[in-house]
Motif scaffolding. Structure first.
Motif, mmCIF file in Angstrom:
data_model
loop_
_atom_site.group_PDB
_atom_site.id
_atom_site.type_symbol
_atom_site.label_atom_id
_atom_site.label_comp_id
_atom_site.label_asym_id
_atom_site.label_seq_id
_atom_site.Cartn_x
_atom_site.Cartn_y
_atom_site.Cartn_z
ATOM 1 N N SER A 89 -5.778 14.822 7.336
ATOM 2 C CA SER A 89 -4.855 14.150 8.253
ATOM 3 C C SER A 89 -5.575 13.665 9.499
ATOM 4 O O SER A 89 -5.352 12.543 9.983
ATOM 5 N N LEU A 117 4.833 5.853 7.761
ATOM 6 C CA LEU A 117 4.234 6.048 6.448
ATOM 7 C C LEU A 117 5.302 6.091 5.373
ATOM 8 O O LEU A 117 6.352 6.719 5.554
ATOM 9 N N THR A 167 6.932 7.608 2.428
ATOM 10 C CA THR A 167 6.920 8.993 1.935
ATOM 11 C C THR A 167 7.926 9.231 0.820
ATOM 12 O O THR A 167 8.014 10.346 0.304
ATOM 13 N N ASN A 168 8.689 8.196 0.462
ATOM 14 C CA ASN A 168 9.676 8.341 -0.603
ATOM 15 C C ASN A 168 9.577 7.163 -1.565
ATOM 16 O O ASN A 168 9.321 6.031 -1.145
ATOM 17 N N THR A 198 10.557 6.032 4.680
ATOM 18 C CA THR A 198 9.371 6.219 5.498
ATOM 19 C C THR A 198 9.551 7.402 6.447
ATOM 20 O O THR A 198 10.654 7.928 6.593
ATOM 21 N N LYS A 204 4.432 8.600 11.673
ATOM 22 C CA LYS A 204 3.069 9.007 11.336
ATOM 23 C C LYS A 204 2.774 10.464 11.667
ATOM 24 O O LYS A 204 2.229 11.189 10.830
ATOM 25 N N ALA A 240 4.392 12.790 9.182
ATOM 26 C CA ALA A 240 3.803 12.670 7.842
ATOM 27 C C ALA A 240 2.407 13.269 7.790
ATOM 28 O O ALA A 240 1.983 13.801 6.757
ATOM 29 N N HIS A 289 0.317 15.375 -0.529
ATOM 30 C CA HIS A 289 -0.091 14.905 0.797
ATOM 31 C C HIS A 289 -1.205 13.863 0.699
ATOM 32 O O HIS A 289 -1.132 12.788 1.324
ATOM 33 N N ILE A 327 0.133 10.554 -0.689
ATOM 34 C CA ILE A 327 0.871 9.776 0.314
ATOM 35 C C ILE A 327 -0.094 9.063 1.259
ATOM 36 O O ILE A 327 0.063 7.872 1.564
ATOM 37 N N ASN A 366 -0.706 4.936 1.648
ATOM 38 C CA ASN A 366 -0.540 4.257 2.940
ATOM 39 C C ASN A 366 -1.841 3.678 3.478
ATOM 40 O O ASN A 366 -1.822 2.896 4.435
#
Length: 220
Positions: free
Chosen positions: A21, A32, A34-35, A45, A48, A51, A101, A104, A108
């Motif tokens: 991260s 971001l 996320t779904n 989303t 940031k 996420a 993680h 994702i 992005n």
């Protein structure tokens, strides 16, 4: 390998997630994705900062929780009998969360892949190891198929969890096969998972009633 060493592996994965991260933080957008829907299209989303740091924090909390549970379970001596499998479940679960993680973040960052398929593959592996630990578990309050009937009888617990373990492994295999069927892939996981839940609950009740009848018959 001692339990603390196995949990340290899970902790290392959580630290790696935090480092990832930190490393990509300046390269990802302020919102971001996320779904995703079943077809693999983005559908939601998250800011940031959330996420980036929520997943490593969740991993750390879960590892701490799983470290404490064997100490507070009234049936802690039973957990001790399958502690090795318990600890490796924590590692597998943490690795699954890391996979999600990392996926994702990669998406992005502009890498193109079918995120739902990645997620289903990860869930399939998690389900398979869940099947492993179910077949090894002994009666306790936190890990395994816990119904009023399994928690009331060692025999019902053992037989129900062995059945559940086989069904979880079968569900995992079906989920991997489902990856060949595009947007239908998710149903190869959801349908057998739901059936597994129903079957194991019903089976535990049926088995408990049968065991109780046998005990009553022997008592008379």
């Amino acid at each position: 390998m001692k339990p603390a060493h196995r949990l340290a592996i899970a902790g290392g994965i959580a630290v790696l997630a935090a480092l990832l991260s930190s490393f990509v933080g300046d390269s990802v957008p302020e919102q971001l994705v996320t779904n995703w829907d079943a077809a693999g299209e983005p559908s939601g989303t998250m800011p940031k900062e959330q996420a980036l740091w929520l997943p490593p924090a969740l991993m750390a909390v879960l590892i701490g929780l799983f470290a404490v549970l064997p100490r507070i379970d009234p049936l802690r001596e039973n957990i001790a009998t399958f502690r090795r499998y318990y600890d490796w479940f924590v590692v597998v679960l943490t690795a699954f969360l890391f996979l999600v993680h990392a996926g994702i973040l990669a998406f992005n960052l502009g890498y193109e892949f079918h995120f739902v398929h990645l997620l289903l593959a990860g869930v399939a592996l998690l389900f398979y190891y869940t099947g492993v630990i179910l077949t090894k578990s002994k009666r306790n309050w936190f890990i395994g198929i816990r119904t009023p009937w399994t928690l009331s009888s060692d025999e019902v617990w053992d037989r129900t969890n062995k059945l559940g373990g086989r069904l979880f492994k079968f569900t995992a295999i079906l989920a991997l096969v489902g990856l060949l069927f595009g947007e239908w892939a998710i149903y190869f996981l959801l349908v057998p998972a739901l059936l597994t839940a129903v079957v194991t609950v019903v089976y535990s009740y049926y088995l408990y009633e049968r065991v109780e009848r046998e005990v009553d018959a022997e008592g008379t």
